[in-house]
Design a protein around this motif. Sequence first.
Motif, PDB file in Angstrom:
ATOM      1  N   ALA A 504     -61.249 -13.759 -70.543  1.00 15.98           N
ATOM      2  CA  ALA A 504     -60.622 -14.050 -71.371  1.00 15.98           C
ATOM      3  C   ALA A 504     -59.440 -13.609 -71.778  1.00 15.98           C
ATOM      4  O   ALA A 504     -58.371 -14.462 -72.189  1.00 15.98           O
ATOM      5  N   VAL A 505     -58.910 -12.582 -71.561  1.00 16.00           N
ATOM      6  CA  VAL A 505     -57.570 -11.710 -71.868  1.00 16.00           C
ATOM      7  C   VAL A 505     -56.725 -12.583 -71.029  1.00 16.00           C
ATOM      8  O   VAL A 505     -55.077 -12.534 -71.636  1.00 16.00           O
ATOM      9  N   TYR A 506     -56.827 -13.267 -70.061  1.00 17.25           N
ATOM     10  CA  TYR A 506     -55.730 -13.880 -68.979  1.00 17.25           C
ATOM     11  C   TYR A 506     -55.338 -15.244 -69.457  1.00 17.25           C
ATOM     12  O   TYR A 506     -54.586 -15.748 -68.847  1.00 17.25           O
ATOM     13  N   TYR A 507     -56.288 -15.830 -70.425  1.00 19.41           N
ATOM     14  CA  TYR A 507     -55.982 -17.213 -70.776  1.00 19.41           C
ATOM     15  C   TYR A 507     -54.935 -17.448 -71.458  1.00 19.41           C
ATOM     16  O   TYR A 507     -54.417 -16.442 -72.313  1.00 19.41           O
ATOM     17  N   PRO A 508     -54.238 -18.621 -71.572  1.00 24.16           N
ATOM     18  CA  PRO A 508     -52.812 -18.642 -72.637  1.00 24.16           C
ATOM     19  C   PRO A 508     -53.313 -18.419 -73.919  1.00 24.16           C
ATOM     20  O   PRO A 508     -54.209 -18.842 -74.383  1.00 24.16           O
ATOM     21  N   PHE A 509     -52.367 -17.576 -74.634  1.00 24.16           N
ATOM     22  CA  PHE A 509     -52.452 -17.481 -75.956  1.00 24.16           C
ATOM     23  C   PHE A 509     -53.779 -16.677 -76.413  1.00 24.16           C
ATOM     24  O   PHE A 509     -54.020 -16.721 -77.637  1.00 24.16           O
ATOM     25  N   SER A 510     -54.368 -15.983 -75.425  1.00 26.03           N
ATOM     26  CA  SER A 510     -55.544 -15.195 -75.776  1.00 26.03           C
ATOM     27  C   SER A 510     -54.970 -14.182 -76.853  1.00 26.03           C
ATOM     28  O   SER A 510     -55.902 -13.735 -77.591  1.00 26.03           O
ATOM     29  N   ARG A 511     -54.135 -13.481 -76.460  1.00 27.58           N
ATOM     30  CA  ARG A 511     -53.639 -12.420 -77.515  1.00 27.58           C
ATOM     31  C   ARG A 511     -53.657 -12.693 -78.898  1.00 27.58           C
ATOM     32  O   ARG A 511     -54.167 -12.310 -79.674  1.00 27.58           O
ATOM     33  N   GLU A 512     -53.043 -14.054 -79.020  1.00 26.59           N
ATOM     34  CA  GLU A 512     -52.736 -14.385 -80.571  1.00 26.59           C
ATOM     35  C   GLU A 512     -54.205 -14.943 -81.060  1.00 26.59           C
ATOM     36  O   GLU A 512     -54.486 -14.643 -82.172  1.00 26.59           O
ATOM     37  N   PHE A 513     -54.954 -15.403 -80.159  1.00 29.23           N
ATOM     38  CA  PHE A 513     -56.255 -15.957 -80.702  1.00 29.23           C
ATOM     39  C   PHE A 513     -57.116 -14.733 -81.260  1.00 29.23           C
ATOM     40  O   PHE A 513     -57.767 -14.797 -82.211  1.00 29.23           O
ATOM     41  N   PHE A 514     -57.108 -13.978 -80.199  1.00 25.85           N
ATOM     42  CA  PHE A 514     -58.113 -12.812 -80.734  1.00 25.85           C
ATOM     43  C   PHE A 514     -57.550 -11.913 -81.630  1.00 25.85           C
ATOM     44  O   PHE A 514     -58.288 -11.343 -82.546  1.00 25.85           O
ATOM     45  N   ASP A 515     -56.342 -11.682 -81.534  1.00 24.14           N
ATOM     46  CA  ASP A 515     -55.560 -10.778 -82.837  1.00 24.14           C
ATOM     47  C   ASP A 515     -55.969 -11.308 -84.181  1.00 24.14           C
ATOM     48  O   ASP A 515     -56.415 -10.784 -85.213  1.00 24.14           O
ATOM     49  N   ARG A 516     -55.856 -12.771 -84.111  1.00 19.91           N
ATOM     50  CA  ARG A 516     -56.070 -13.342 -85.482  1.00 19.91           C
ATOM     51  C   ARG A 516     -57.604 -13.523 -86.033  1.00 19.91           C
ATOM     52  O   ARG A 516     -57.828 -13.241 -87.037  1.00 19.91           O
ATOM     53  N   PHE A 517     -58.428 -13.411 -84.979  1.00 23.33           N
ATOM     54  CA  PHE A 517     -60.043 -13.245 -85.497  1.00 23.33           C
ATOM     55  C   PHE A 517     -60.373 -11.859 -85.335  1.00 23.33           C
ATOM     56  O   PHE A 517     -61.383 -11.679 -86.256  1.00 23.33           O
ATOM     57  N   PHE A 518     -59.836 -11.025 -85.065  1.00 21.06           N
ATOM     58  CA  PHE A 518     -60.118  -9.567 -85.314  1.00 21.06           C
ATOM     59  C   PHE A 518     -59.777  -9.149 -86.723  1.00 21.06           C
ATOM     60  O   PHE A 518     -60.130  -8.779 -87.702  1.00 21.06           O
ATOM     61  N   GLY A 519     -58.364  -9.858 -87.002  1.00 25.23           N
ATOM     62  CA  GLY A 519     -57.941  -9.692 -88.463  1.00 25.23           C
ATOM     63  C   GLY A 519     -58.835 -10.745 -89.500  1.00 25.23           C
ATOM     64  O   GLY A 519     -59.116  -9.756 -90.708  1.00 25.23           O
ATOM     65  N   LEU A 520     -59.375 -11.623 -89.229  1.00 26.06           N
ATOM     66  CA  LEU A 520     -60.445 -12.146 -90.055  1.00 26.06           C
ATOM     67  C   LEU A 520     -61.381 -11.486 -90.100  1.00 26.06           C
ATOM     68  O   LEU A 520     -62.244 -11.352 -91.252  1.00 26.06           O
ATOM     69  N   LEU A 521     -61.836 -10.918 -89.049  1.00 26.14           N
ATOM     70  CA  LEU A 521     -63.325  -9.965 -89.170  1.00 26.14           C
ATOM     71  C   LEU A 521     -63.016  -9.030 -90.232  1.00 26.14           C
ATOM     72  O   LEU A 521     -63.822  -8.407 -90.763  1.00 26.14           O
ATOM     73  N   ASP A 522     -61.908  -8.170 -89.901  1.00 31.56           N
ATOM     74  CA  ASP A 522     -61.454  -6.974 -91.002  1.00 31.56           C
ATOM     75  C   ASP A 522     -61.530  -7.534 -92.587  1.00 31.56           C
ATOM     76  O   ASP A 522     -62.263  -6.969 -93.328  1.00 31.56           O
ATOM     77  N   LYS A 523     -61.070  -8.931 -92.680  1.00 36.84           N
ATOM     78  CA  LYS A 523     -61.036  -9.345 -93.815  1.00 36.84           C
ATOM     79  C   LYS A 523     -62.420  -9.515 -94.544  1.00 36.84           C
ATOM     80  O   LYS A 523     -62.615  -9.091 -95.837  1.00 36.84           O
ATOM     81  N   ILE A 524     -63.085 -10.080 -93.614  1.00 33.13           N
ATOM     82  CA  ILE A 524     -64.715 -10.480 -94.095  1.00 33.13           C
ATOM     83  C   ILE A 524     -65.227  -9.090 -94.559  1.00 33.13           C
ATOM     84  O   ILE A 524     -66.087  -9.127 -95.449  1.00 33.13           O
ATOM     85  N   LYS A 525     -65.044  -8.182 -93.697  1.00 37.62           N
ATOM     86  CA  LYS A 525     -65.976  -6.983 -93.904  1.00 37.62           C
ATOM     87  C   LYS A 525     -65.250  -6.127 -95.114  1.00 37.62           C
ATOM     88  O   LYS A 525     -65.783  -4.841 -95.827  1.00 37.62           O
ATOM     89  N   GLU A 526     -64.282  -6.601 -95.807  1.00 36.45           N
ATOM     90  CA  GLU A 526     -63.821  -6.112 -97.182  1.00 36.45           C
ATOM     91  C   GLU A 526     -63.914  -6.943 -98.281  1.00 36.45           C
ATOM     92  O   GLU A 526     -63.672  -6.697 -99.398  1.00 36.45           O
ATOM     93  N   LEU A 527     -64.652  -8.025 -98.079  1.00 40.44           N
ATOM     94  CA  LEU A 527     -65.046  -8.793 -99.302  1.00 40.44           C
ATOM     95  C   LEU A 527     -65.739  -8.413-100.129  1.00 40.44           C
ATOM     96  O   LEU A 527     -66.573  -7.501-100.091  1.00 40.44           O
ATOM     97  N   LEU A 528     -65.763  -8.880-101.512  1.00 37.96           N
ATOM     98  CA  LEU A 528     -66.672  -8.474-102.344  1.00 37.96           C
ATOM     99  C   LEU A 528     -68.271  -8.961-102.327  1.00 37.96           C
ATOM    100  O   LEU A 528     -68.900  -8.072-102.752  1.00 37.96           O
ATOM    101  N   ILE A 529     -68.398 -10.018-101.310  1.00 34.68           N
ATOM    102  CA  ILE A 529     -69.765 -10.407-101.319  1.00 34.68           C
ATOM    103  C   ILE A 529     -70.022  -9.873 -99.801  1.00 34.68           C
ATOM    104  O   ILE A 529     -71.118 -10.533 -99.443  1.00 34.68           O
TER     105      ILE A 529
END
Length: 993
Positions: A504-529
């Motif tokens: 997956a890391v070798y596919y085009p724009f994978s770095r941007e895709f995975f970075d954004r979803f890791f950021g989203l998952l971090d955000k999820i784990k900080e939610l009030l709910i």
Amino acid sequence: MGKIIEIPFTSNLIEFIADRLINAAKKRGVNPSDFSQAAVVFPHHRPGLYLRRILAEKLGQPFFPPRIFSMNEFMDFLAEKVSPGLTLANSLDSSYLLFKAVKRIPDNPWQGEYSSFNQFLFWGLKLEKAVEELDIEMVTDKALKGINMGDLWGANVAESAGLLMNHLAEIRQVYHRLLEERRLTTRGRNYAVAAENIEKGHLAPFQSLYLAGLFAMTGAEKIVIRHLLKQPEVNLIRQNDGTRWTPFEDFGFRMADGRGPNSLEYEGEMVSDGRWTMESSSELETRRPPEPETESPRIFLYSAFNTHSEVVGLRDILTANSPSEIRHPQSVAIVLPEPESLIPLLSEVMTALPVDYNITMGYPAVRTPVYALLDLFMKLQETKRDSAYYLPDYLSLLMHPYLKNIRRDPIKSTHTRILIHSIEETLMKQGKMFLDLSEIENRDDIFEQAARMTAGKVTSQDFKDVLTRIHNIFIRKMDGVKTLAGLGNCFEEILIFLLRHSPAVYYPFSREFFDRFFGLLDKIKELLIKDEEFIETPTQNRGPKDLFDLFRHMAKEEDIPFKGIPLKGLQILGLLETRALNFDRVFLLSANEGVLSAVNSFDSLLPLPLKEALGMPPHYQTEEIYRYHFHHLISSAREVHIFYRKTEKETRSRFVEKLVWEEEKKNKEIGILKDNPIELKVSLRPSRPFEMAKSPEILDVLRRQTSFSASGLNSYLKCPAQFYFSRVLCLKEKEGMSDEFEAAGIGTMLHQVLARLYQPLAGRGILGEKEYTLLEASLPGVLEEVFLKTFGELRGEAYLLKEIALDRLKKYILAERTKFMGQISLVSTEKDLSCSLQLEDGKIVQLYGRLDRIDRLNEEDIIVDYKSGGINNYFFNVKALDKVLTSRQEMKEKIKSLQLPFYVLLYQRVYSIPANRINSRLVSLQKGDEELLFKTNKKPEKTNRQEFLEGYFLPTIKNLIEEILNPDIPFVSDDKSEGCLYCSFPAFCRKRG
């Protein structure tokens, strides 16, 4: 007092500000390379990058840049001075706090015993947007309480919406308190706090402030800017083309023609760039500017029929340019009003250009392969029944490129693909639609087949261990996930595993895709709910579905940022990213009505009458905002290429129509801007038929081809190329599994039901009333047993299909009972027969076939062949074969199908029964039609069956087989074959140019 400076669209706003900064420093006698005491506010952050570059070019030496803000950042900066240390809440946290606020209202719909945040979320997201807009526009609680909400909503308002609106002021007050208690803030709160406290603050540490390129300002922004303009060294710089723009009037200053508000709140100085004359007075007026000295841009229009053709047209224009024409690609902008065009653009255009490029616009996270994979995980859990998984969803997950290419010792990615395809092939044959994971893991035939395909390099146990690990990591781990925090942890482990063990890391724009979803998952784990459980209750069973929908909602709000060298190369932007920027050449795609000039529908909680009553900007101002920036983009360019789709349902934007009209008025010529249709280059040369000579390798395969069935000979009869692909190369169309059931699959099931139904009656003599009563009574149970084995569970479409099949088979048995009861006996069902046949060259081949059923009627054995559909394409006209046919082409003109006489010949040669005692019959289970090979309703019978079989039919099929084996006759495609419409191999044989 500050200044309002208005410059034309044709002026470069960034250069204008750079000159002002340098000249102001010189006037003050300070270091002209130190701008650290100045601040510049732009609509967004990108113009600041250009400002730094232009200052560097003008100064030619190191310098201290000014403090540069986007408008959002500037309002946050002002709010931070009043309430430091607050964290920005996201929409889900805000909705959750609004839920708590609403719960305090008596008799609210979410007050019941089983009420939950899940049930409120739909309204919470709408309410969060409404409160945000009220805060930004500085609408007070007093104003809300002074309006009769019911009159504005009308009689048909939803009960839940009516309750929210009637308590809106109260809800907002509680919501704001809950935010403060948790040290949270929102964009709306920051704007309101900045505006409420602007008179208490000051601009230190800034000695000068430039507000540049702002257009439609919110209520909070207007309050802040009006106050700032009372101070010296504050400059509001805006661009105009002499058009009357409502947002400029709403701000409180007259237009160039003198129209505007009767009373003005600002009495400062309005200046120009040297060509625009403005006066300072208590009622400020501007004179209409003279015609600009710069030339109007050259405009080109292109119509396309879809997004792909737009992109191809753009590619052809750019690649036709010489390298010198794109020597400065940073002055070229490709503008995409809709992000869906981005990936086709990168694939078709940027790969063909020898230039760097930079992407400014965001790409929707939900359109990435990472989201597609996570959505497959969620869908698999949503469609699960008890512990069994829906087979199509299970296979879709395994077939995702990230999963089927996993590398793990001793398994390479190629071996994983072998395993996945072995799973697919094996499970597709077993028929059940729902399977338990342990049931799949115990299918040794899957792993044995995969091991054989690796020639023993990987053992079946290794493959089994890998599949079990895939199940544990990717599927079982999600069982029982009930919270957002748990879902975030699960998805994070999955993505980390894929980065380590898949390509997956070798596919085009994978770095941007995975970075954004890791950021989203971090955000999820900080939610009030994050720790609230989503479980099924007595009133709802949507626990997992609600949890997954929350994740989907958050993913839809995410865009993928593409990080690059911002000012290097050709610029790819959205329309709003072009604000305050100038480009020499502009390529604008998707300039369609509803895309370029889209007007966002207003939130249902703030209908238009309510907005008007509260003094808020109407929703249709969005169109004016886009129109302003469109005109600025076009007017500031030297050359503009506009692309749009022109179809029955799509038309070009009204902005483009107005642009065309203005050009026609200026030039006094209708049609001055011609529409250039984009034409895709397609070769219309007649295609050569497929032809494959019989090479030594092919002949070797044919020599081993010693068995021929009726279906195989029919395949060659219809099209030799089809026979070559299916019987020589042994290619077959990949079987798919979907919610739609294939006709061939339905036919197979009906054959199985009839075989099992009639088998107990074989050899029991004449079928009378007792036997047919037994058939009718046994039918439902046998049918259900076969369907259960095929689908695992009879629900939905499978149940409806079973009921249709039951009705069809009941009618068939009834028709047979009426016609044949007391006359026929059953010899056998599902009979496999084969016999040898010697060709003219002495070679021995085998004829084989499976006979559905054999009846005996009046001393005649009748071979019954079931068809689930019609029978017209299978009928054989005995009278048409009145001589031996020598070539396939001659046979095809007279024969539709060899099946009926082939079965009679096979049966006669196996059992040595006289030909006049053998017949065959086609039966349509769909329509009830029947056709006999040899007509027996006329006495005496005109056809000599033995002469027909031995004298005409047998020599004919010998000639056909000999042609198949003849090394001098190539396999060719039959262009006149009706089967081409349903052929599995069109890409292999046709359209060879």
